[in-house]
Design a protein around this motif. Structure first.
Motif, PDB file in Angstrom:
ATOM      1  N   THR A 143       0.837  -1.202   0.000  1.00 42.72           N
ATOM      2  CA  THR A 143       0.000   0.000   0.000  1.00 42.72           C
ATOM      3  C   THR A 143       0.870   1.250   0.000  1.00 42.72           C
ATOM      4  O   THR A 143       1.850   1.345   0.743  1.00 42.72           O
ATOM      5  CB  THR A 143      -0.921   0.000   1.229  1.00 42.72           C
ATOM      6  OG1 THR A 143      -1.682  -1.207   1.232  1.00 42.72           O
ATOM      7  CG2 THR A 143      -1.848   1.197   1.218  1.00 42.72           C
ATOM      8  N   VAL A 144       0.507   2.201  -0.824  1.00 41.89           N
ATOM      9  CA  VAL A 144       1.238   3.472  -0.910  1.00 41.89           C
ATOM     10  C   VAL A 144       0.961   4.294   0.349  1.00 41.89           C
ATOM     11  O   VAL A 144      -0.152   4.336   0.863  1.00 41.89           O
ATOM     12  CB  VAL A 144       0.818   4.257  -2.161  1.00 41.89           C
ATOM     13  CG1 VAL A 144       1.502   5.621  -2.209  1.00 41.89           C
ATOM     14  CG2 VAL A 144       1.143   3.447  -3.417  1.00 41.89           C
ATOM     15  N   THR A 145       1.995   4.966   0.863  1.00 45.26           N
ATOM     16  CA  THR A 145       1.860   5.832   2.037  1.00 45.26           C
ATOM     17  C   THR A 145       2.334   7.247   1.703  1.00 45.26           C
ATOM     18  O   THR A 145       2.915   7.493   0.645  1.00 45.26           O
ATOM     19  CB  THR A 145       2.671   5.285   3.221  1.00 45.26           C
ATOM     20  OG1 THR A 145       4.064   5.214   2.834  1.00 45.26           O
ATOM     21  CG2 THR A 145       2.197   3.898   3.622  1.00 45.26           C
ATOM     22  N   VAL A 147       0.624  10.025   1.168  1.00 49.00           N
ATOM     23  CA  VAL A 147      -0.144  10.816   0.198  1.00 49.00           C
ATOM     24  C   VAL A 147      -0.482  12.175   0.807  1.00 49.00           C
ATOM     25  O   VAL A 147      -0.968  12.260   1.946  1.00 49.00           O
ATOM     26  CB  VAL A 147      -1.427  10.073  -0.207  1.00 49.00           C
ATOM     27  CG1 VAL A 147      -2.279  10.933  -1.138  1.00 49.00           C
ATOM     28  CG2 VAL A 147      -1.061   8.746  -0.871  1.00 49.00           C
ATOM     29  N   TRP A 164       3.280  11.566  -3.054  1.00 48.03           N
ATOM     30  CA  TRP A 164       3.206  10.309  -2.311  1.00 48.03           C
ATOM     31  C   TRP A 164       4.599   9.707  -2.235  1.00 48.03           C
ATOM     32  O   TRP A 164       5.531  10.114  -2.942  1.00 48.03           O
ATOM     33  CB  TRP A 164       2.224   9.337  -2.969  1.00 48.03           C
ATOM     34  CG  TRP A 164       2.542   8.980  -4.392  1.00 48.03           C
ATOM     35  CD1 TRP A 164       3.296   7.935  -4.847  1.00 48.03           C
ATOM     36  CD2 TRP A 164       2.123   9.700  -5.561  1.00 48.03           C
ATOM     37  NE1 TRP A 164       3.366   7.936  -6.216  1.00 48.03           N
ATOM     38  CE2 TRP A 164       2.657   9.012  -6.689  1.00 48.03           C
ATOM     39  CE3 TRP A 164       1.355  10.847  -5.783  1.00 48.03           C
ATOM     40  CZ2 TRP A 164       2.439   9.444  -7.986  1.00 48.03           C
ATOM     41  CZ3 TRP A 164       1.145  11.282  -7.081  1.00 48.03           C
ATOM     42  CH2 TRP A 164       1.670  10.581  -8.166  1.00 48.03           C
ATOM     43  N   PRO A 167       6.762   2.932  -2.317  1.00 45.79           N
ATOM     44  CA  PRO A 167       6.750   1.807  -1.372  1.00 45.79           C
ATOM     45  C   PRO A 167       8.103   1.103  -1.310  1.00 45.79           C
ATOM     46  O   PRO A 167       8.818   0.998  -2.308  1.00 45.79           O
ATOM     47  CB  PRO A 167       5.668   0.874  -1.947  1.00 45.79           C
ATOM     48  CG  PRO A 167       4.833   1.739  -2.828  1.00 45.79           C
ATOM     49  CD  PRO A 167       5.746   2.776  -3.368  1.00 45.79           C
ATOM     50  N   TYR A 179       1.326   3.816 -11.178  1.00 49.92           N
ATOM     51  CA  TYR A 179       0.470   4.214 -10.066  1.00 49.92           C
ATOM     52  C   TYR A 179      -0.875   4.632 -10.636  1.00 49.92           C
ATOM     53  O   TYR A 179      -0.940   5.253 -11.705  1.00 49.92           O
ATOM     54  CB  TYR A 179       1.054   5.390  -9.282  1.00 49.92           C
ATOM     55  CG  TYR A 179       2.325   5.068  -8.539  1.00 49.92           C
ATOM     56  CD1 TYR A 179       2.305   4.355  -7.347  1.00 49.92           C
ATOM     57  CD2 TYR A 179       3.561   5.495  -9.035  1.00 49.92           C
ATOM     58  CE1 TYR A 179       3.477   4.066  -6.669  1.00 49.92           C
ATOM     59  CE2 TYR A 179       4.733   5.213  -8.369  1.00 49.92           C
ATOM     60  CZ  TYR A 179       4.679   4.496  -7.180  1.00 49.92           C
ATOM     61  OH  TYR A 179       5.841   4.207  -6.515  1.00 49.92           O
ATOM     62  N   SER A 221      -6.321   9.565  -3.422  1.00 53.74           N
ATOM     63  CA  SER A 221      -5.831   8.276  -2.962  1.00 53.74           C
ATOM     64  C   SER A 221      -5.003   7.665  -4.087  1.00 53.74           C
ATOM     65  O   SER A 221      -5.330   7.826  -5.274  1.00 53.74           O
ATOM     66  CB  SER A 221      -6.982   7.343  -2.578  1.00 53.74           C
ATOM     67  OG  SER A 221      -6.502   6.122  -2.052  1.00 53.74           O
ATOM     68  N   ALA A 223      -2.676   4.117  -5.540  1.00 52.92           N
ATOM     69  CA  ALA A 223      -2.395   2.680  -5.440  1.00 52.92           C
ATOM     70  C   ALA A 223      -1.290   2.324  -6.429  1.00 52.92           C
ATOM     71  O   ALA A 223      -1.211   2.882  -7.531  1.00 52.92           O
ATOM     72  CB  ALA A 223      -3.637   1.848  -5.717  1.00 52.92           C
ATOM     73  N   SER A 234      -4.321   3.892  -0.921  1.00 50.32           N
ATOM     74  CA  SER A 234      -3.869   4.544   0.309  1.00 50.32           C
ATOM     75  C   SER A 234      -5.030   5.248   0.999  1.00 50.32           C
ATOM     76  O   SER A 234      -6.139   5.362   0.458  1.00 50.32           O
ATOM     77  CB  SER A 234      -2.783   5.570  -0.027  1.00 50.32           C
ATOM     78  OG  SER A 234      -3.368   6.641  -0.790  1.00 50.32           O
ATOM     79  N   ASP A 235      -4.750   5.723   2.207  1.00 52.17           N
ATOM     80  CA  ASP A 235      -5.723   6.567   2.899  1.00 52.17           C
ATOM     81  C   ASP A 235      -5.904   7.871   2.136  1.00 52.17           C
ATOM     82  O   ASP A 235      -4.975   8.364   1.477  1.00 52.17           O
ATOM     83  CB  ASP A 235      -5.264   6.865   4.326  1.00 52.17           C
ATOM     84  CG  ASP A 235      -5.226   5.617   5.194  1.00 52.17           C
ATOM     85  OD1 ASP A 235      -5.977   4.669   4.884  1.00 52.17           O
ATOM     86  OD2 ASP A 235      -4.450   5.590   6.170  1.00 52.17           O
ATOM     87  N   ASP A 237      -6.267  11.829   1.459  1.00 56.75           N
ATOM     88  CA  ASP A 237      -5.878  13.137   1.984  1.00 56.75           C
ATOM     89  C   ASP A 237      -6.793  14.168   1.346  1.00 56.75           C
ATOM     90  O   ASP A 237      -7.056  14.114   0.135  1.00 56.75           O
ATOM     91  CB  ASP A 237      -4.412  13.457   1.676  1.00 56.75           C
ATOM     92  CG  ASP A 237      -3.948  14.693   2.424  1.00 56.75           C
ATOM     93  OD1 ASP A 237      -4.162  14.759   3.645  1.00 56.75           O
ATOM     94  OD2 ASP A 237      -3.386  15.607   1.778  1.00 56.75           O
TER      95      ASP A 237
END
Length: 447
Positions: A143-145, A147, A164, A167, A179, A221, A223, A234-235, A237
């Motif tokens: 999972t991408v973080t 963001v 972002w 990973p 992405y 978001s 991915a 991702s979560d 923002d």
């Protein structure tokens, strides 16, 4: 029983075998050959054979850290004398073989993201093992973080940048190839795919149809995508395209506190708070970078208007928010009546405890008095000893036939010398010292 005139040429087909016999290595069959004239009985033994074809494997589910597969018997094996009933499954990277028995499915968990695994399924029965089937499966990317949507106003026009983090992958991991970006503008969803080398985009360049209107909500978001597919998104923002990002007015004791947070802008934005309290109007303003607390003294209800202007155009209001009838808190006052404590009669146990406490206190007092008396006696003895020592050291005249000598008083002869001093000084050494001092005297008696 078989009907036929040619008893020496009989074709017999057996199968498929009932499930009750699966796993046996041989079968015994009673055969009766009969025609219109005679009948003949025979016993036929048929040996079981291993599975002839590999199973057909299906990938049921793949995530970033798990794989689930299932398999079925080959269609060409449906008429076999002995169908496969058990399976061995091996994952190449773990070198662990799992026997699933008659179950035709297995799941692996705790795997590494974006990693390729080879799984082998081997059917077998009591007659032996059949040909295996292999399948290669790659887990999804992580999972991408990180963001982040960064909002800024340039010459009154909103600009938003999305970024972002890449990973982290293991040394043998399958590379990320793209992405996918999912942008929501208010209630409209937009999606694009960018190369793996990209880690930031200008939102309005990447999504040309996105609105730049004020007070618009943007949510992003991201991915990652590899050869196996698209990983989890991702979560979100989220930002809102307003200069005023956060405004609050809070009443306090005899004052009003204003919190004003603005977006980055060029030229810089200024937040101005205007207070109208009982028809008396006054203004307070401060230049902001990220946020400021502004306290204004007030004793009555106030209307508070928070205005936003640019530093080079103070006469133009970009945005403003009105807070009506904000009432400061009153100074707390002390109560006129002092509350009286509640008196509760003591219980019998309380009285007994108090009596015990009296005896304890009395014992402590006696011990203290005794200690004081002993200390005083010790002090007196020390003083007396010190006094006698001082007296012994005092130089007194020595009389002998009318001659006075500046020496301590000595009685009798040098062979029997006694000094008038503290008992601690009555030692042989002291006596020798005095005897030496008086060797040159020619008198027989001193007093």
């Amino acid at each position: 029983m078989v009907d036929g005139d040619d008893r020496d040429n009989v074709s017999l087909i057996i199968g498929p075998v009932d499930d009750r016999f699966l796993g046996q290595s041989s079968f015994t069959c009673n055969i009766v050959l009969q025609n219109s004239i005679t009948s003949r009985a025979a016993i036929l033994t048929v040996l079981a054979i291993p599975p002839e074809y590999p199973p057909m494997i299906t990938v049921d589910d793949v995530t970033l850290d798990s794989i689930s597969i299932s398999w079925t018997i080959s269609e060409n094996d449906t008429n076999s004398i002995c169908a496969p009933v058990m399976y061995n499954v091996t994952m190449a990277t773990t070198a662990v073989t799992n026997s699933t028995g008659s179950l035709s499915m297995i799941s692996y968990t705790g795997l590494s993201p974006s990693t390729t695994y080879t799984i082998t399924v081997t059917p077998y029965n009591n007659a032996g093992a059949g040909p295996p089937a292999n399948i290669t499966v790659t887990t999804l990317p992580p999972t991408v973080t990180g963001v982040d949507l960064s909002l800024m106003f340039v010459n009154r026009s909103v600009d938003i940048t999305g970024t972002w983090m890449v990973p982290q992958l293991g040394p043998s991991a399958v590379a990320i190839v793209n992405y996918t970006l999912a942008l929501t503008v208010n209630s409209t969803s937009l999606n694009i795919t960018v190369p793996a080398s990209t880690t930031s985009v200008d939102i309005f360049d990447a999504f040309p149809t996105a609105s730049r209107a004020r007070s618009t909500n943007y949510s992003l978001s991201v991915a990652a995508i590899n050869s196996a597919g698209t990983g989890a998104f991702s979560d979100l923002d989220t930002v809102v395209s307003n200069y005023l990002q956060a405004v609050s007015v809070t009443p306090a004791v005899e004052k009003i506190t204003v919190l004003c947070t603005v977006a980055q802008s060029s030229p810089r934005a200024i937040c101005a708070a205007i207070f109208t309290c009982d028809s008396n109007s006054f203004a307070e303003s401060v230049t902001l970078s990220s946020g400021i607390l502004l306290d204004v003294s007030a004793n009555s209800s106030c209307n508070v208007t928070v205005r936003l202007i640019l530093s080079d155009e103070p006469s133009v209001t970009l945005e403003q928010v009105l807070f009506s009838n904000v009432l400061p808190l009153e100074q707390p006052t002390s109560s006129l009546a002092t509350p009286q404590p509640t008196v509760v009669p003591p219980s019998r146990d309380t009285v007994q405890d108090q009596g015990n406490n009296v005896f304890v206190i009395a014992g402590i007092a006696v011990a203290v008095v005794l200690a004081v008396v002993i200390a005083m006696v010790v002090v007196v003895l020390i003083i007396m000893c010190w006094h006698r020592r001082q007296k012994a050291n005092k130089k007194l005249p020595l009389r002998s036939n009318g001659v006075s000598v500046d020496k301590p008083i000595i009685y009798r002869s040098a062979q029997n010398v006694v000094m008038e001093t503290c008992p601690a000084y009555q030692s042989t050494d002291a006596m020798k010292k005095v005897e030496a001092d008086y060797e040159d005297l020619s008198v027989n008696e001193y007093y």
